[in-house]
Write an enzyme that holds these catalytic residues in place. Structure first.
Site, PDB file in Angstrom:
ATOM      1  N   ARG A 148     -26.972   0.330 -28.090  1.00  0.00           N
ATOM      2  CA  ARG A 148     -28.210   1.111 -28.093  1.00  0.00           C
ATOM      3  C   ARG A 148     -27.830   2.582 -28.179  1.00  0.00           C
ATOM      4  O   ARG A 148     -27.240   3.137 -27.264  1.00  0.00           O
ATOM      5  CB  ARG A 148     -29.013   0.850 -26.818  1.00  0.00           C
ATOM      6  CG  ARG A 148     -30.285   1.692 -26.662  1.00  0.00           C
ATOM      7  CD  ARG A 148     -30.858   1.465 -25.263  1.00  0.00           C
ATOM      8  NE  ARG A 148     -32.124   2.132 -25.037  1.00  0.00           N
ATOM      9  CZ  ARG A 148     -32.253   3.354 -24.503  1.00  0.00           C
ATOM     10  NH1 ARG A 148     -31.166   4.053 -24.178  1.00  0.00           N
ATOM     11  NH2 ARG A 148     -33.442   3.887 -24.296  1.00  0.00           N
ATOM     12  N   PHE A 149     -28.140   3.214 -29.302  1.00  0.00           N
ATOM     13  CA  PHE A 149     -27.831   4.629 -29.484  1.00  0.00           C
ATOM     14  C   PHE A 149     -28.930   5.452 -28.832  1.00  0.00           C
ATOM     15  O   PHE A 149     -30.006   5.658 -29.406  1.00  0.00           O
ATOM     16  CB  PHE A 149     -27.727   4.965 -30.977  1.00  0.00           C
ATOM     17  CG  PHE A 149     -26.429   4.554 -31.626  1.00  0.00           C
ATOM     18  CD1 PHE A 149     -25.534   3.715 -30.983  1.00  0.00           C
ATOM     19  CD2 PHE A 149     -26.090   5.005 -32.896  1.00  0.00           C
ATOM     20  CE1 PHE A 149     -24.340   3.341 -31.582  1.00  0.00           C
ATOM     21  CE2 PHE A 149     -24.901   4.636 -33.501  1.00  0.00           C
ATOM     22  CZ  PHE A 149     -24.018   3.802 -32.844  1.00  0.00           C
ATOM     23  N   ASP A 150     -28.647   5.932 -27.628  1.00  0.00           N
ATOM     24  CA  ASP A 150     -29.646   6.644 -26.842  1.00  0.00           C
ATOM     25  C   ASP A 150     -29.908   8.040 -27.420  1.00  0.00           C
ATOM     26  O   ASP A 150     -28.969   8.775 -27.744  1.00  0.00           O
ATOM     27  CB  ASP A 150     -29.148   6.766 -25.395  1.00  0.00           C
ATOM     28  CG  ASP A 150     -30.098   7.549 -24.514  1.00  0.00           C
ATOM     29  OD1 ASP A 150     -31.228   7.068 -24.298  1.00  0.00           O
ATOM     30  OD2 ASP A 150     -29.720   8.642 -24.065  1.00  0.00           O
ATOM     31  N   ALA A 151     -31.186   8.400 -27.524  1.00  0.00           N
ATOM     32  CA  ALA A 151     -31.603   9.761 -27.910  1.00  0.00           C
ATOM     33  C   ALA A 151     -30.875  10.266 -29.148  1.00  0.00           C
ATOM     34  O   ALA A 151     -30.602  11.457 -29.288  1.00  0.00           O
ATOM     35  CB  ALA A 151     -31.383  10.718 -26.739  1.00  0.00           C
ATOM     36  N   ILE A 152     -30.591   9.376 -30.072  1.00  0.00           N
ATOM     37  CA  ILE A 152     -29.772   9.716 -31.241  1.00  0.00           C
ATOM     38  C   ILE A 152     -30.432  10.757 -32.137  1.00  0.00           C
ATOM     39  O   ILE A 152     -29.752  11.534 -32.813  1.00  0.00           O
ATOM     40  CB  ILE A 152     -29.439   8.428 -32.043  1.00  0.00           C
ATOM     41  CG1 ILE A 152     -28.422   8.705 -33.156  1.00  0.00           C
ATOM     42  CG2 ILE A 152     -30.693   7.789 -32.603  1.00  0.00           C
ATOM     43  CD1 ILE A 152     -27.042   8.996 -32.659  1.00  0.00           C
TER      44      ILE A 152
END
Length: 584
Positions: A238-242
């Protein structure tokens, strides 16, 4: 080997050239590419994975949880969580997203101090690997920022060691007027360093300091982290705040082309290391912007379907599916190799930015007021014009379903189940928050202790108290768990519920919300219809395209549908899944 297949190094150099074209580098893109290949332990001549391949099926469901959502005095929380997974969801939910399980300083894990360690208060890497052996494991890559208490940031302040040049700085007189961010705190944090006064970019809070990806060493550091996570059993990232990754003064500093190219590059590396690994981007932004993270099936495999929670909640609180239906009809079917990650509750609140342009200001205002009336809290952001605007509604989903815009009523449970029955059937992979699975309500005690609105929906259950609650027939928790798992057990057996199976919206008025799913081999059809009102409604089966030469069954109740000319009555918030029997 086909000439059309790019060799890995060649592709990486192309992507790096695109990322760093406006950045003066002390090294070549060829050298950076080789360093990334070495970190990931890959061959320079490995074939690049082909897009348009699905690594998922109708059997995939993801549970969203913190590592300590269920705790016990006898053992580490990750072991207690494993007990919960094995006893409550095994053979029903096959994947688990454990929210940041690293040492952290704030934001319930999203201000990471050390990416390479498991928070000792939760357990160890052995516990993570134990879970990953039995479930597809999803982990956050908190890639935009880290904790101001990390060693990297300490080195930035000291001006020496790894991290001393990892952080993005700007000047107060830079043009930052167009920067888009979801917080009201000042963007820049003034820091005294050994190199003088610096103003560090903080998209979220002053404890969450943003990385400077213009420095290839930051990219290498995160590639090292990715390699470690793969080695520990992580399959889904999960790429957070990408969306906020790349910043340029004088721009919005959101969704910049370089950000998209970084996602493509990381996908190239991850897929080359493990062909069935998956990237899901977390971009809590307006719907049309969110969709761009699919790229041409070469960026995110999945995107969070952020517009679904506010639109579905609005539908069930107003008794009209106008906006939900309008949105669903406008959504492009994901190409093979991409999918929607559907959810209606998570550790965060129900975001309102993804509803912008989909719900009117009046509708949004009514939604906010209704949720506040049910005990929810509202988080705010500052617009370009300095206006305070509702950004997120913080409330447990069970409590958000207490009534309608007209007030509380007796349909809380039925409305809550209806929301999930709709979500489970939609095109995409469903994600279920642990506190929805067991019907947890607002945690006002935690809210009072932390003074953070999101804490209201981040309850921590004592294992013994949860067991007691699930055994207490006067409470709703066991009924919620049993009903949702029964729905899921039915769902995961239906080819027409494959994340990429065909979906068409039905036109049944505004009080009945429906859509048709068809399996990829076209053998199974399921008509999914929900009464989204608090009144019984009639559904004429002639409104559905039920082929007369086939036999039909309602999957949720197991009732055969024999007379295709009749009408069936749907009770308030009842859902039916009508499927052709030959596919069963």
């Amino acid at each position: 080997m086909s000439a059309k297949i790019n060799l890995l190094k060649e592709k990486l150099v192309q992507q790096l050239t695109c990322i760093y074209k406006d950045v003066p580098l002390n090294t070549s893109c060829d050298e950076i590419a080789q360093a990334l290949i070495d970190i990931m332990r890959l061959s320079t001549t490995v074939e690049v994975a082909e897009p348009f391949k699905n690594h998922w099926s109708e059997e995939d469901v993801i549970l969203i949880t913190y590592g300590d959502s269920v705790i016990s005095e006898e053992q580490a929380p990750l072991k207690t969580l494993k007990n919960f997974l094995d006893s409550k969801i095994k053979n029903t939910i096959n994947s688990v997203h454990i929210l940041p399980f690293f040492p952290y300083s704030s934001d319930d894990g999203f201000a990471v101090i050390d990416y390479s360690s498991v928070n000792e208060s939760l357990g160890s890497w052995d516990d993570i690997e134990s879970i990953s052996k039995d479930y597809n494991f999803m982990s956050d890559l908190v890639i935009n920022h880290c904790s101001s208490r990390s060693v990297w940031f300490d080195n930035f302040v000291k001006g020496e060691g790894i991290g001393n040049d990892f952080f993005f700085t700007a000047l107060p007189d830079d043009d930052l007027s167009d920067v888009v961010r979801p917080r009201t705190s000042p963007l820049l944090k003034e820091i005294e360093t050994s190199n003088g006064k610096k103003f560090v970019w903080c998209t979220f809070s002053h404890d969450q300091v943003d990385f400077d990806f213009r420095n290839p060493e930051v990219l290498k550091a995160f590639t090292t982290i990715i390699r470690q996570y793969l080695d520990s059993g992580v399959k889904i990232f999960r790429f957070d705040a990408i969306a906020f990754l790349w910043k340029i003064a004088g721009t919005t500093s959101i969704n910049l082309p370089q950000t998209h190219e970084v996602v493509r590059l990381l996908r190239t590396l991850i897929e080359s290391a493990q062909s069935d690994a998956i990237i899901i981007t977390e971009t809590n932004i307006p719907n049309t912007q969110n969709l761009t993270y699919f790229g041409n099936a070469n960026e995110a495999h999945g995107i969070y379907n952020f517009s679904l929670p506010p639109l579905l909640l609005n539908t069930l609180l107003t008794g009209s599916c106008l906006y939900l239906k309008r949105w669903l009809m406008s959504m492009p079917p994901p190409q093979n190799g991409t999918m929607y990650f559907n959810f209606i509750a998570s550790h965060d609140g129900i975001g309102l930015r993804p509803a912008e342009g989909l719900l009117s200001e009046e509708e949004l205002g009514q939604l906010v007021n209704t949720v506040e009336g049910f005990g929810g809290k509202i988080s705010w952001r500052t617009t370009d014009g300095g206006e305070q605007k509702a950004y997120e509604m913080n409330i447990s989903l069970y409590d958000a379903m207490q009534g309608t815009v007209n007030g509380k009523d007796q349909w809380n449970f039925e409305r809550f189940i209806c929301a999930h029955a709709i979500m489970f059937a939609l095109e995409g992979i469903p994600g279920v928050y642990i506190h929805s699975l067991i019907g947890t309500q607002n945690d006002y005690k935690k809210l009072a202790n932390t003074h953070h609105n999101r804490s209201i929906n981040r309850h921590r259950w004592d294992e013994n108290l949860l067991t007691e609650a699930l055994q207490d027939d006067s409470l709703h928790h066991a009924k919620v768990l049993s009903t949702l798992t029964t729905l899921l057990k039915t769902r995961i057996k239906q080819p027409a519920f494959h994340p990429n199976a065909t979906q068409f919206t039905l036109h049944l008025g505004l009080s009945l919300f429906g859509f048709w799913r068809q399996s990829q081999d076209r053998k199974q059809s399921i008509f999914c219809v929900s009464n989204i009102t608090d009144k019984p409604l009639s559904l004429p089966l002639s409104e559905l395209n039920l082929i007369v030469t086939e036999s039909w069954i309602e999957l949720i109740t197991g009732t055969e549908v024999t007379d295709l000319t009749e009408s069936i009555t749907l009770l308030p918030y009842q859902t039916v899944w009508i499927a052709n029997i030959k596919a069963q």
